[in-house]
Design a protein around this motif. Structure first.
Motif, PDB file in Angstrom:
ATOM      1  N   ARG A  57       0.856  -1.188   0.000  1.00  9.92           N
ATOM      2  CA  ARG A  57       0.000   0.000   0.000  1.00  9.92           C
ATOM      3  C   ARG A  57       0.891   1.236   0.000  1.00  9.92           C
ATOM      4  NH1 ARG A  57      -4.593  -0.466   4.726  1.00  9.92           N
ATOM      5  NH2 ARG A  57      -4.852  -2.725   4.768  1.00  9.92           N
ATOM      6  N   SER A  63      -0.689   8.238   4.273  1.00 12.26           N
ATOM      7  CA  SER A  63      -2.146   8.232   4.386  1.00 12.26           C
ATOM      8  C   SER A  63      -2.596   8.939   5.663  1.00 12.26           C
ATOM      9  CB  SER A  63      -2.688   6.798   4.343  1.00 12.26           C
ATOM     10  OG  SER A  63      -2.120   5.997   5.352  1.00 12.26           O
ATOM     11  N   GLY A  92      -7.156  -0.323  -4.530  1.00 11.14           N
ATOM     12  CA  GLY A  92      -8.425  -0.368  -3.815  1.00 11.14           C
ATOM     13  C   GLY A  92      -8.431   0.553  -2.606  1.00 11.14           C
ATOM     14  N   TYR A  93      -7.292   0.614  -1.906  1.00 15.15           N
ATOM     15  CA  TYR A  93      -7.189   1.469  -0.723  1.00 15.15           C
ATOM     16  C   TYR A  93      -6.991   2.925  -1.120  1.00 15.15           C
ATOM     17  CZ  TYR A  93      -7.111  -2.900   1.727  1.00 15.15           C
ATOM     18  OH  TYR A  93      -7.479  -4.135   2.207  1.00 15.15           O
ATOM     19  N   ASN A  94      -6.339   3.157  -2.254  1.00 14.64           N
ATOM     20  CA  ASN A  94      -6.200   4.525  -2.752  1.00 14.64           C
ATOM     21  C   ASN A  94      -7.558   5.104  -3.138  1.00 14.64           C
ATOM     22  OD1 ASN A  94      -3.456   4.224  -2.399  1.00 14.64           O
ATOM     23  ND2 ASN A  94      -3.024   3.845  -4.564  1.00 14.64           N
ATOM     24  N   ARG A  95      -8.401   4.256  -3.715  1.00 10.39           N
ATOM     25  CA  ARG A  95      -9.747   4.688  -4.077  1.00 10.39           C
ATOM     26  C   ARG A  95     -10.522   5.103  -2.815  1.00 10.39           C
ATOM     27  NH1 ARG A  95     -13.053   3.845  -8.453  1.00 10.39           N
ATOM     28  NH2 ARG A  95     -11.587   2.380  -9.391  1.00 10.39           N
ATOM     29  N   GLN A  96     -10.391   4.315  -1.754  1.00  9.36           N
ATOM     30  CA  GLN A  96     -11.059   4.641  -0.489  1.00  9.36           C
ATOM     31  C   GLN A  96     -10.546   5.958   0.090  1.00  9.36           C
ATOM     32  OE1 GLN A  96     -10.761   1.398   2.302  1.00  9.36           O
ATOM     33  NE2 GLN A  96     -11.400  -0.127   0.779  1.00  9.36           N
ATOM     34  N   ALA A  99     -11.965   8.862  -1.752  1.00  9.64           N
ATOM     35  CA  ALA A  99     -13.357   9.091  -1.348  1.00  9.64           C
ATOM     36  C   ALA A  99     -13.423   9.815  -0.005  1.00  9.64           C
ATOM     37  CB  ALA A  99     -14.098   7.760  -1.276  1.00  9.64           C
ATOM     38  N   GLN A 100     -12.542   9.433   0.919  1.00  5.25           N
ATOM     39  CA  GLN A 100     -12.508  10.086   2.223  1.00  5.25           C
ATOM     40  C   GLN A 100     -12.151  11.569   2.091  1.00  5.25           C
ATOM     41  OE1 GLN A 100      -9.737   7.772   4.526  1.00  5.25           O
ATOM     42  NE2 GLN A 100     -10.963   5.912   4.358  1.00  5.25           N
ATOM     43  N   TYR A 105     -11.277   9.956  -7.825  1.00  5.80           N
ATOM     44  CA  TYR A 105     -10.158   9.014  -7.957  1.00  5.80           C
ATOM     45  C   TYR A 105      -9.848   8.789  -9.430  1.00  5.80           C
ATOM     46  CZ  TYR A 105      -7.655   4.548  -7.852  1.00  5.80           C
ATOM     47  OH  TYR A 105      -6.732   3.540  -8.033  1.00  5.80           O
TER      48      TYR A 105
END
Length: 255
Positions: A57, A63, A92-96, A99-100, A105
């Protein structure tokens, strides 16, 4: 704006190339993280985040900084991750994370660069490292073309293995492996303080002219790989291994 975090220079090199290609300003997250600076950053509409890959990640310190820092004016974010072999399901975690931050994205790109994680793997010798950087050039040019066009990066591979490494393995890796306990300076240490200066988490201080490590480490490898005397070891795992930092590749002669 192009934001970057780096351990031993790979991400700084890529970020610099991207910033030059896009004619965008470059923003050093190492300095911000080291200073504990989470003041809002005026980024403009488009943000490109360039980082190494830590445990499949983006680095946790990055992050966490992003979670505390307002990116003023930002609307879209692209992630560019360099790695020695693979990024797992980091996308997948970058997309989250996007969004935060309430950002659109725009995808995650992977660029293979020389390995620096000598706490576990082998770093390449200089000529091999130069070859790896040369081989990364087509992918870097592809990334630049997509960024200039404002295009999303294509979705990277996402297998069960990728999801496993970025999912369950990542927190386990941080808990059991990302520690500074094994770092030590040999008798060759000259007490120059380079390791203290470079540590992004202020985890190193000098005692009687020798570095001492604390408990807050991200395993960026800056201390061990930039040591001018190569006198820092990580237990027995780094013994005999070449040290790697990108700037050494830019020198015409070995020093």
């Amino acid at each position: 704006m192009v934001l970057y975090f780096t351990g031993t220079g790979n991400s700084r090199y890529l970020a610099r190339r991207i910033a030059e290609g896009l004619e965008m300003p470059l923003y050093d997250l190492n300095a911000c993280i080291k200073a504990g600076d989470t003041a809002p950053v005026q980024t403009g509409r488009d943000v490109v985040l360039v980082t190494p890959t830590y445990a499949w990640r983006i680095p946790r310190v990055v992050s966490e900084w992003l979670g505390k820092t307002e990116l003023t004016g930002a609307e879209r974010i692209w992630f560019v991750m360099d790695c020695g072999s693979e990024i797992g399901n980091a996308a997948g975690y970058n997309r989250q994370l996007a969004a935060q931050k309430q950002l659109q994205y725009m995808g995650t790109a992977q660029i293979i660069m020389p390995e620096n994680y000598i706490a576990m793997f082998n770093a390449p010798q200089k000529e091999q490292a130069r070859s790896i950087v040369e081989q990364a050039e087509p992918e870097l040019q592809k990334v630049l073309t997509q960024l200039k066009a404002g295009q999303e990066f294509p979705s990277p591979r996402e297998t069960l293995y990728d999801r496993f490494m970025s999912g369950p393995v990542n927190p386990v890796f941080y808990r059991f492996f990302v520690k500074a306990d094994a770092f030590r300076a040999t008798d060759a240490c000259i007490g120059c303080g380079r390791c203290v200066e470079l540590c992004p988490l202020n985890n190193i201080h000098l005692e009687n002219g020798k570095p001492v490590w604390g408990k807050n480490c991200t395993h960026c490898m800056a201390c061990i790989c930039y040591c001018p005397k190569e006198d820092i070891e990580y237990g027995k795992k780094s013994k005999g291994k070449p040290r790697y930092h990108f700037e050494a590749l830019e020198k015409k002669q070995d020093v």
